[in-house]
Design an enzyme around this catalytic site. Structure first.
Site, PDB file in Angstrom:
ATOM      1  N   ASP A  76      81.861 -17.995  18.274  1.00 28.00           N
ATOM      2  CA  ASP A  76      82.498 -18.665  19.404  1.00 28.00           C
ATOM      3  C   ASP A  76      84.072 -17.754  18.722  1.00 28.00           C
ATOM      4  OD1 ASP A  76      80.504 -20.156  20.855  1.00 28.00           O
ATOM      5  OD2 ASP A  76      80.861 -21.828  19.578  1.00 28.00           O
ATOM      6  N   ARG A  81      89.519 -15.535  19.960  1.00 24.39           N
ATOM      7  CA  ARG A  81      89.856 -14.340  19.749  1.00 24.39           C
ATOM      8  C   ARG A  81      90.305 -13.499  21.110  1.00 24.39           C
ATOM      9  NH1 ARG A  81      88.332 -15.676  15.133  1.00 24.39           N
ATOM     10  NH2 ARG A  81      89.734 -15.559  13.433  1.00 24.39           N
ATOM     11  N   GLU A 153      91.763 -25.048  20.554  1.00 26.79           N
ATOM     12  CA  GLU A 153      92.533 -26.572  20.697  1.00 26.79           C
ATOM     13  C   GLU A 153      93.994 -26.144  19.769  1.00 26.79           C
ATOM     14  OE1 GLU A 153      90.500 -25.567  17.083  1.00 26.79           O
ATOM     15  OE2 GLU A 153      89.651 -27.250  17.885  1.00 26.79           O
ATOM     16  N   THR A 193      83.858 -29.799  21.513  1.00 29.71           N
ATOM     17  CA  THR A 193      82.951 -29.437  20.872  1.00 29.71           C
ATOM     18  C   THR A 193      82.932 -28.714  19.805  1.00 29.71           C
ATOM     19  OG1 THR A 193      82.106 -27.534  21.756  1.00 29.71           O
ATOM     20  CG2 THR A 193      80.734 -29.971  22.514  1.00 29.71           C
ATOM     21  N   GLY A 194      84.548 -28.547  19.313  1.00 36.33           N
ATOM     22  CA  GLY A 194      84.999 -27.850  18.020  1.00 36.33           C
ATOM     23  C   GLY A 194      85.592 -28.598  16.863  1.00 36.33           C
ATOM     24  N   SER A 196      87.265 -30.449  17.171  1.00 36.67           N
ATOM     25  CA  SER A 196      87.711 -32.546  17.814  1.00 36.67           C
ATOM     26  C   SER A 196      86.328 -33.085  17.798  1.00 36.67           C
ATOM     27  CB  SER A 196      88.241 -32.259  18.924  1.00 36.67           C
ATOM     28  OG  SER A 196      88.469 -33.323  19.832  1.00 36.67           O
ATOM     29  N   ALA A 217      91.963 -37.892  10.611  1.00 41.26           N
ATOM     30  CA  ALA A 217      92.534 -38.893   9.132  1.00 41.26           C
ATOM     31  C   ALA A 217      93.098 -39.773   9.325  1.00 41.26           C
ATOM     32  CB  ALA A 217      91.877 -38.475   7.793  1.00 41.26           C
TER      33      ALA A 217
END
Length: 301
Positions: A76, A81, A153, A193-194, A196, A217
């Site tokens: 991924d 990149r 993101e 799906t990363g 986040s 957090a």
């Protein structure tokens, strides 16, 4: 089984034995009838007798717009990149997984021959993935001038401190809230799906026209991930240390917290290859083990 008269770029982000072996296999399968443009990182690993048949490129170069496909060999991280190489050229990316999870990649390295057959027979479709653009407003220099775009993101995080950040957020100039948190993730559907997801965010199908805002957090425990339309303009002001970390996919920057950050959808997309026997929901089952009861995995029936 072969392509015919195609121009294909082979991109490798991380040079290792697995990616080099995969690159060599692809060369053996398709080099006879096609023009190959190969990442210069593997040039010294190829047979001397073959080098004169290929064009080599540096990863920071923009590929020729007449290239038919970019094969991104790795995981991924390699897909992420590769967009800095593809840029806004609209060239479809085929991700070939030689790593571990490979959620974004289209195929495993063991299926290269089948993938070539599918492409030859046009048994594939193209997914257009939303890209985010970031701008550091008020800065005297354009921090992200090199490539201000993210496929996964854009993340704001505290730097060199344990103190919370006070992140004020506006959507289309309408005040949303102040996030008291370690940071804020602004994610595309692809990025859902990363990082986040690791922070409790929703999973979103990649074709969805949305952006996700997910605090890291948060001290306000009732704060949750928020999904907004992808035509929204996001403006962020930060109170905290003099500098913060801002990541654009895997690229990290240190910027002044005094400048306003603007995030919006880019005016182009990144195109990836999807084969007809694959889909997003199948990947959720296979990669994230949805529907599998791991407690009973080793129990004999």
């Amino acid at each position: 089984m072969y392509f015919c008269d195609m121009k294909i770029a082979l991109y490798i982000a991380f040079k290792n034995k697995s990616s080099i072996d995969c690159c060599k296999e692809i060369i053996d399968l398709i080099s006879k009838n096609n023009q190959l443009i190969i990442d210069s990182k593997v040039k010294n690993d190829l047979d001397e007798s073959k080098k004169d048949n290929f064009i080599f490129f540096d990863s920071n170069e923009l590929t020729d717009s007449d290239t038919d496909f970019v094969f991104a060999i790795g995981g991924d991280g390699t897909i992420l990149r590769s967009i800095t190489y593809v840029k806004d050229s609209n060239i479809p990316i085929l991700g070939i997984n030689t790593g571990k999870l490979g959620f974004l990649t289209s195929i495993q390295k063991e299926s290269i021959s089948d993938a070539i057959s599918h492409i030859k027979n046009k048994e594939y479709s193209v997914i257009e993935r939303t890209i985010l653009k970031v701008n550091n407003l008020g800065s005297s220099n354009n921090t992200f001038a090199n490539y201000p775009y993210a496929l996964n993101e854009i993340t704001i995080q505290r730097k060199d401190t344990t103190s919370l950040l006070n992140i004020s957020c506006k959507i289309n100039d309408n005040y949303l809230t102040n996030y008291w948190s370690d940071g804020l993730i602004v994610s595309t559907p692809t990025g859902s799906t990363g990082y986040s997801l690791s922070n409790g965010g929703s999973i979103v199908s990649p074709e969805s026209n949305v952006i996700l805002l997910n605090p890291i957090a948060p001290h306000n425990i009732n704060m949750r991930s928020l999904v907004i339309p992808d035509n929204s303009n996001i403006k962020i002001d930060i109170e905290g240390d003099n500098e913060i970390n801002l990541s654009v996919d895997s690229r990290m920057y240190s910027i002044s917290s005094s400048n306003q950050i603007e995030i919006s959808k880019a005016d182009f997309t990144i195109k990836t290859i999807k084969f007809d026997d694959d889909n997003f929901y199948k990947r959720l089952r296979e990669k994230l083990f949805w529907g599998q009861d791991m407690r009973n995995k080793n129990i004999n029936s």
